[in-house]
Design an enzyme around this catalytic site. Sequence first.
Site, PDB file in Angstrom:
ATOM      1  CG  ASP A   5      -7.373   7.094  -2.289  1.00 35.28           C
ATOM      2  OD1 ASP A   5      -7.674   5.877  -2.226  1.00 35.28           O
ATOM      3  OD2 ASP A   5      -8.220   7.991  -2.382  1.00 35.28           O
ATOM      4  N   GLY A   6      -5.683   4.860  -3.951  1.00 31.38           N
ATOM      5  CA  GLY A   6      -5.558   4.274  -5.285  1.00 31.38           C
ATOM      6  C   GLY A   6      -4.764   2.984  -5.342  1.00 31.38           C
ATOM      7  CG  ASN A   7      -2.305   1.927  -2.142  1.00 34.48           C
ATOM      8  OD1 ASN A   7      -1.117   1.955  -2.371  1.00 34.48           O
ATOM      9  ND2 ASN A   7      -2.913   2.834  -1.358  1.00 34.48           N
TER      10      ASN A   7
ATOM     11  CG  HIS B 133      -2.370  -0.085   0.912  1.00 34.22           C
ATOM     12  ND1 HIS B 133      -2.928  -1.157   0.255  1.00 34.22           N
ATOM     13  CD2 HIS B 133      -3.397   0.778   1.152  1.00 34.22           C
ATOM     14  CE1 HIS B 133      -4.235  -0.967   0.118  1.00 34.22           C
ATOM     15  NE2 HIS B 133      -4.546   0.203   0.648  1.00 34.22           N
TER      16      HIS B 133
ATOM     17  NE  ARG C  34      -9.117   3.407  -8.079  1.00 38.64           N
ATOM     18  CZ  ARG C  34      -9.480   4.681  -8.047  1.00 38.64           C
ATOM     19  NH1 ARG C  34     -10.121   5.208  -9.078  1.00 38.64           N
ATOM     20  NH2 ARG C  34      -9.199   5.422  -7.004  1.00 38.64           N
ATOM     21  CG  MET C  35      -1.976   2.634  -8.519  1.00 37.19           C
ATOM     22  SD  MET C  35      -1.363   3.100 -10.164  1.00 37.19           S
ATOM     23  CE  MET C  35       0.349   2.540 -10.060  1.00 37.19           C
ATOM     24  CB  SER C  36      -2.629  -3.855  -6.596  1.00 40.85           C
ATOM     25  OG  SER C  36      -2.016  -3.084  -5.581  1.00 40.85           O
ATOM     26  NE  ARG C  37      -9.038  -3.547  -8.796  1.00 43.00           N
ATOM     27  CZ  ARG C  37      -9.247  -2.948  -7.626  1.00 43.00           C
ATOM     28  NH1 ARG C  37      -8.936  -3.571  -6.494  1.00 43.00           N
ATOM     29  NH2 ARG C  37      -9.759  -1.744  -7.565  1.00 43.00           N
TER      30      ARG C  37
END
Length: 380
Positions: free
Chosen positions: A199-201, A195, A203-206
């Site tokens: 924020d946005g973790n 993480h 969606r970034m991971s996917r």
Amino acid sequence: MLYPTPTPALGSTDDQVLREIDDMREALRHQLQATPSRWTDGLRKFLTADAVAASNSIEGFKVATIDVEDLMDGERDVEVSDDNREETLAYQRMMTYLQTLHDAEDFRYGKGLLNALHWMLQGHRHTARKPAGQWRRGPVYVTDARDPSIAAYTAPDAEVVPALMTELIDWLNADSGTHLLVRAAMAHLHLVSVHPWADGNGRMSRSLQTLMIAREGVLAPEFSSIEAWLGRPGNTWEYYRELADRGPTYLPDQDVSSWIRFNLTAYHQQAQTVAGRLDRSGRVGGALAAFTESTGLDERVVTALHDVAMAGRVRRSRYEHAEGLSLQQAQRDLRDLTTAGILEPVGRTRARYYTAGPRFPQPALDIARTPMTLRNPYTT
């Protein structure tokens, strides 16, 4: 320390599922090559929109796939909130860039790349407290969906994030010999667990998982993502459960085989879904071509009718661009189809779109609306 990749712990059943996925993806590649571009282009756009809509929905931004497609086409008169519009367009821009990276030469993962992607996703929300495109400077929590006062997960301290991300980037650039789909699933787990941003973790991971699969070169990025599968409500809850099973804090020294099996199921069923939609799209196109031939309509209107059958509606601008028509030609075709009762207009002026009218060819609608059955590779 990162989670150990559980490849040695995978059993014969997992290996069989992996072989099935590889075979399905290879078959899909050949199927795409044999399908007319008029249908594959539409499928590419739909899959991109579906991935954006689904991944955003996991984070609470609810926009229907058809509305995402309209926003991607530049339509302004789409009934979504300003927040949902911003999140959709930001994610779509980032996904578009990811799609260009699938065959980039001299490609390497790096801090700059990941932070640039994060800025594309979250730059419109950049603040001093929640900086975009930079590692977070304080604690971050994932709250329980049922009670926001409870931290379902507490990420590692901000002080250790740079070192963990350096380790992850080195891992991403290393060639371990592990099956690419397993590595992509692990990359997703590594990033979402660290993480690194405020924020946005998720969606970034996917998105990182999608990029890794696309870089393999078997299928284009649009056909590689499992984000649409993860965004289905039942699957989303399973996704949350799998992440919760890792524990309330960062505990990388553990067996994560169940996470891999969860992802293998996602890969398998998403491949089934894409192949099924491609097949259905072609059969709908065949039914509409037969209809236009029998009624003396110009073959080009099949494009507009196909959108209506598969997506439920078509806008004039989409039909105009898809067929390379002038504004007047597109308007005339849609007006004639409306007069004939094949289409039915909804709304006024720029916000107008068209749905199936009473004389729309029923065989095409029957094909488009027949649901497919997905099989679970671990239970069948």
